[in-house]
Write a protein that holds these residues in place. Sequence first.
Motif, PDB file in Angstrom:
ATOM      1  N   PRO A   1       2.195   6.260  -4.066  1.00 55.74           N
ATOM      2  CA  PRO A   1       3.003   6.560  -5.252  1.00 55.74           C
ATOM      3  C   PRO A   1       3.638   7.942  -5.110  1.00 55.74           C
ATOM      4  CG  PRO A   1       0.661   6.699  -5.735  1.00 55.74           C
ATOM      5  CD  PRO A   1       0.778   6.129  -4.371  1.00 55.74           C
TER       6      PRO A   1
ATOM      7  N   LEU B   1     -11.688   8.580 -13.094  1.00 52.00           N
ATOM      8  CA  LEU B   1     -12.900   9.203 -12.559  1.00 52.00           C
ATOM      9  C   LEU B   1     -13.914   8.178 -12.067  1.00 52.00           C
ATOM     10  CD1 LEU B   1     -13.368  12.082 -15.114  1.00 52.00           C
ATOM     11  CD2 LEU B   1     -12.373  12.144 -12.861  1.00 52.00           C
ATOM     12  N   MET B   2     -13.564   6.886 -12.100  1.00 53.55           N
ATOM     13  CA  MET B   2     -14.504   5.879 -11.629  1.00 53.55           C
ATOM     14  C   MET B   2     -13.950   5.214 -10.384  1.00 53.55           C
ATOM     15  SD  MET B   2     -15.788   4.145 -15.163  1.00 53.55           S
ATOM     16  CE  MET B   2     -16.389   2.612 -14.496  1.00 53.55           C
TER      17      MET B   2
ATOM     18  N   THR C   1      -2.266   3.805 -15.286  1.00 57.69           N
ATOM     19  CA  THR C   1      -3.164   4.482 -16.219  1.00 57.69           C
ATOM     20  C   THR C   1      -4.242   3.573 -16.779  1.00 57.69           C
ATOM     21  OG1 THR C   1      -1.635   4.003 -17.990  1.00 57.69           O
ATOM     22  CG2 THR C   1      -1.444   6.156 -16.965  1.00 57.69           C
ATOM     23  N   SER C   2      -4.255   2.317 -16.390  1.00 61.14           N
ATOM     24  CA  SER C   2      -5.221   1.454 -17.045  1.00 61.14           C
ATOM     25  C   SER C   2      -6.561   1.398 -16.321  1.00 61.14           C
ATOM     26  CB  SER C   2      -4.656   0.060 -17.248  1.00 61.14           C
ATOM     27  OG  SER C   2      -4.010  -0.379 -16.099  1.00 61.14           O
ATOM     28  N   LEU C   3      -6.726   2.230 -15.273  1.00 59.24           N
ATOM     29  CA  LEU C   3      -8.046   2.362 -14.655  1.00 59.24           C
ATOM     30  C   LEU C   3      -8.560   3.764 -14.941  1.00 59.24           C
ATOM     31  CD1 LEU C   3      -7.153   0.690 -11.260  1.00 59.24           C
ATOM     32  CD2 LEU C   3      -8.677  -0.251 -12.980  1.00 59.24           C
ATOM     33  N   ASN C   4      -9.859   3.876 -15.100  1.00 63.93           N
ATOM     34  CA  ASN C   4     -10.456   5.183 -15.354  1.00 63.93           C
ATOM     35  C   ASN C   4     -10.328   6.037 -14.104  1.00 63.93           C
ATOM     36  OD1 ASN C   4     -12.053   7.381 -15.876  1.00 63.93           O
ATOM     37  ND2 ASN C   4     -13.724   6.202 -16.769  1.00 63.93           N
TER      38      ASN C   4
ATOM     39  N   GLY D   1      -6.211  15.883  -6.313  1.00 65.26           N
ATOM     40  CA  GLY D   1      -7.071  14.769  -6.645  1.00 65.26           C
ATOM     41  C   GLY D   1      -8.140  14.527  -5.605  1.00 65.26           C
ATOM     42  N   GLU D   2      -7.904  15.000  -4.398  1.00 68.47           N
ATOM     43  CA  GLU D   2      -8.777  14.594  -3.310  1.00 68.47           C
ATOM     44  C   GLU D   2      -9.767  15.645  -2.878  1.00 68.47           C
ATOM     45  OE1 GLU D   2      -6.931  12.715  -0.093  1.00 68.47           O
ATOM     46  OE2 GLU D   2      -5.740  11.381  -1.344  1.00 68.47           O
TER      47      GLU D   2
ATOM     48  N   ARG E   1     -18.680   6.671 -20.498  1.00 66.00           N
ATOM     49  CA  ARG E   1     -18.138   6.537 -19.146  1.00 66.00           C
ATOM     50  C   ARG E   1     -16.628   6.682 -19.057  1.00 66.00           C
ATOM     51  NH1 ARG E   1     -21.037   2.245 -15.584  1.00 66.00           N
ATOM     52  NH2 ARG E   1     -19.859   3.536 -14.135  1.00 66.00           N
ATOM     53  N   TYR E   2     -15.929   6.441 -20.149  1.00 69.56           N
ATOM     54  CA  TYR E   2     -14.465   6.455 -20.055  1.00 69.56           C
ATOM     55  C   TYR E   2     -13.838   7.662 -20.733  1.00 69.56           C
ATOM     56  CZ  TYR E   2     -14.805   1.737 -18.272  1.00 69.56           C
ATOM     57  OH  TYR E   2     -15.105   0.656 -17.503  1.00 69.56           O
TER      58      TYR E   2
ATOM     59  N   ASP F   1       0.817  -1.214   0.000  1.00 69.21           N
ATOM     60  CA  ASP F   1       0.000   0.000   0.000  1.00 69.21           C
ATOM     61  C   ASP F   1       0.852   1.267   0.000  1.00 69.21           C
ATOM     62  OD1 ASP F   1      -2.807  -1.159   1.976  1.00 69.21           O
ATOM     63  OD2 ASP F   1      -1.767  -1.993   0.260  1.00 69.21           O
ATOM     64  N   GLU F   2       2.050   1.198  -0.492  1.00 73.54           N
ATOM     65  CA  GLU F   2       2.899   2.386  -0.440  1.00 73.54           C
ATOM     66  C   GLU F   2       2.320   3.471  -1.348  1.00 73.54           C
ATOM     67  OE1 GLU F   2       4.594   1.273  -4.376  1.00 73.54           O
ATOM     68  OE2 GLU F   2       3.461   0.305  -2.792  1.00 73.54           O
TER      69      GLU F   2
ATOM     70  N   HIS G   1      -6.512   6.648  -7.949  1.00 77.62           N
ATOM     71  CA  HIS G   1      -5.282   7.344  -7.542  1.00 77.62           C
ATOM     72  C   HIS G   1      -4.960   7.105  -6.076  1.00 77.62           C
ATOM     73  CE1 HIS G   1      -8.191  10.366  -6.112  1.00 77.62           C
ATOM     74  NE2 HIS G   1      -7.280  10.577  -5.194  1.00 77.62           N
TER      75      HIS G   1
ATOM     76  N   MET H   1      -1.486  -2.455  -5.866  1.00 78.12           N
ATOM     77  CA  MET H   1      -2.913  -2.634  -5.624  1.00 78.12           C
ATOM     78  C   MET H   1      -3.702  -2.480  -6.918  1.00 78.12           C
ATOM     79  SD  MET H   1      -3.097  -0.436  -2.172  1.00 78.12           S
ATOM     80  CE  MET H   1      -4.792  -0.660  -1.681  1.00 78.12           C
TER      81      MET H   1
ATOM     82  N   SER I   1      -1.994   2.091  -4.625  1.00 81.25           N
ATOM     83  CA  SER I   1      -0.609   2.007  -5.081  1.00 81.25           C
ATOM     84  C   SER I   1      -0.557   1.161  -6.346  1.00 81.25           C
ATOM     85  CB  SER I   1       0.245   1.358  -3.997  1.00 81.25           C
ATOM     86  OG  SER I   1      -0.092  -0.013  -3.909  1.00 81.25           O
TER      87      SER I   1
ATOM     88  N   HIS J   1      -6.563   3.119 -20.015  1.00 74.82           N
ATOM     89  CA  HIS J   1      -7.813   2.733 -19.367  1.00 74.82           C
ATOM     90  C   HIS J   1      -8.914   2.501 -20.393  1.00 74.82           C
ATOM     91  CE1 HIS J   1      -8.892   7.029 -19.662  1.00 74.82           C
ATOM     92  NE2 HIS J   1     -10.121   6.605 -19.607  1.00 74.82           N
TER      93      HIS J   1
ATOM     94  N   LEU K   1     -13.686  12.682 -18.872  1.00 72.95           N
ATOM     95  CA  LEU K   1     -12.342  13.242 -18.884  1.00 72.95           C
ATOM     96  C   LEU K   1     -12.255  14.457 -19.788  1.00 72.95           C
ATOM     97  CD1 LEU K   1     -10.951   9.750 -18.903  1.00 72.95           C
ATOM     98  CD2 LEU K   1      -9.938  11.455 -17.430  1.00 72.95           C
TER      99      LEU K   1
END
Lengths: 421, 333
Positions: A10, B108-109, B103-106, A20-21, A329-330, A7-8, B154, B160, B157, A312, A334
């Motif tokens: 990034p 915003l979801m 980058t392979s997950l969206n 982002g939060e 959705r993808y 769980d480190e 985001h 994960m 890690s 993604h 964005l």
Amino acid sequence: MHDPMLDEVPPEEQWQVDLGEVGLFRRILNGRRWYGVDWWMVVISSFMVAFFILIAFFPTILASYDPLDQVGPRFLPPGETPDQEVIVQRTDSDLESLADLAVRDERVRTGVVQGAPSSEDIRSQADRVNAELEAGGSDDEVRLRIVRFDTLDEMLTGVTTGDVEFGVGSNAEITAVLDDYPELFIRGPITGEKGGKSFPLGTNQIGQDVLSRLAWGSRIALIIGFTASLFSLFIGVPLGLLAGYTGGKFDRVFTLIMDSLYAFPGLILAIAIAAVLGPSIINVIVAIAVLYIPTYYRIVRGQTLSTKEGLHVEAAVSIGATKSSIMRRYIFPLVIPSVAIIFSVNIADAILTGAALSFLGLGLPPTTADWGIDLARGQEFIQRAWWLITFPGIAVMLIVLAFTMLGEGLMEIFNPKLRKQ
Amino acid sequence: MTAETLYSIRNLTVEYDTRIGGVRAVDDLTLDIYKGEILGLVGESGCGKSTLGKGMMRTITTPGHIVGGELWFEGVDLMTLSELEMSNIRGNRIGMVFQDPMTSLNPLMRISEHLIEAIRTHYPRMSEDAARARAVDMVKDLGIREERIDDYPHQFSGGMRQRIMIALVLALNAALIIADEPTTALDVIVEAQFLDLLRSLREEFELTILLITHNIGVVAELADRVAVMYAGKAAEVGPVESVFLDTKHPYSRGLLKSVPNIDVDDQELFKMTGAPPNLIAPPSGCRFHPRCPRAVDLCTDDEPPLIDVTGDGHLASCWIYSDLPNRPTDGVG
């Protein structure tokens, strides 16, 4: 199987993590500290935009008169009170207003100055009072005997001596000489209203209130700005998304069309469309919307092209997501922040173009209360009445500034990486 | 080999259109993947490994396209399916895990939305709650706490996220996982844990995994069989011990020798001469011949077939193992 070592966090810069939060409000508030955003631009312009929207919804907050009616004298400069026709009488008179005369049986002797506008207006005021009484179910009636004097002095002397019951005349002229007649005083305007009319921004060449026209004009400006921008957004964004994602012939054809639209000088195109369609607010909106469809199309298509290369999206394809679901959705979420920013700047542009069209006499029906029309009409009288074009001009400038600043400010907040270092 | 074939690639050719001609990233490649195995696919950058992976899913996008070949999976030639039928197989029967989990997950979801979407794409009648319950099970199985399922990518890690990518595949009942360099973006500790995870998942779910990587160590550690690709073709295919200990193809020998190894005393690492060929105009004959220390005239003129060298499924595409009189000699090294 859970292992905390996995769980480190990034390695990212702290502000990127924070960004982002947090939500939009904290970005605005902490933006200056985190990445030097000029949050005051957003705050100030938000207030300006909110103000204009408020006025557009409730023009009567500012506008005391119907913008299309002649409500005062022509060319009254800002801040000056217009001359009124007032009732002048002896201090011992029990007359409160014209309506009090109705109970009297005989005709009331009324003094006027020969040839003054008040000599006509007193009759129409009497008629108005009678109409009100009749509507109230009363049998009483105001009956005046008009006595004409040659000069104001003669008329005032007549009132003093009791030759006439009261006199009617211009407020400014009577006030100037009232000190010579200690027995007399000014009761009030013949209309019976308390206080006089006021025109803070003056009146125009046909006696309309400039402030009222300004307030009602903001409604027209915002209707044009919002609907035209929404219209082009609802056409440009889906087309851009579809063209960017599917590519191929569809993309080529639409990109060609949009680029050719974009190649025209904007105002010329709008003028051409508006001239063909004829004057009406819907046609102005259509003309402006067509003008801005390519802006949305190009931005969304470009963003879609780069987003769809993202891993993604590829991952979504590999889990078997359908094309429409991938676009919805993808990719769309964005792309939407940049659309929101253009939207705000676009409203400013659309308002400006709308004002330009009506300035040129191509947009709205000439009876509309619109800033562009006011500017066009007012320029004839620029040397005589500066306030006719100054205030609509300032209004256009402020509303455009507000929406542009809002858009630019939001751009910094949404997309700090675009900021020049 | 007695094992049952799960996915069989027959003469697959994938071409990318460029301004100066078509690049054959995968050229007439034939390969079998057996049920329940981990097949390692190795080769240097640009040899067509990832293209092969995408080609197997038919997700190659323009300017690339599949020129020809057959893709037999569970008794069906995938090339004959419609796009709709194919998207039903993607994710459902064949899953893909990508190189860069960042980058392979969206972005915003939420993680849960990803999983629920994947499940409900293939089981539209499953309720939201049931899909969620399944997603939670999946994530717990992979060692991620349940309460984190509503986080955004985001907040996860790299390790994960890669496990979430696996969960996306496992949430459906995929028979084959194509893992395209799944550990490249991970550090060594996480990489080791991830490989452990893959191994245990294979036992648990009876998965077949195609492991695309340029990390030979990972293949040696994990794979049952290994395929070495060179310039869009399979150079050598065989059981992992056999290929690593008794390497047949000169290219594979060079490749293995150029891997840093603490046991080898040599001060300098072996460097293969030359560069990978230009795939717009590949060399005639054997594609490796300009760089091959053993090349003879025959290699320049004719392309070698895949020859079963040992008789137990160790194939090599080299003339050395033919019985032609003018074949090159097999020296040591």
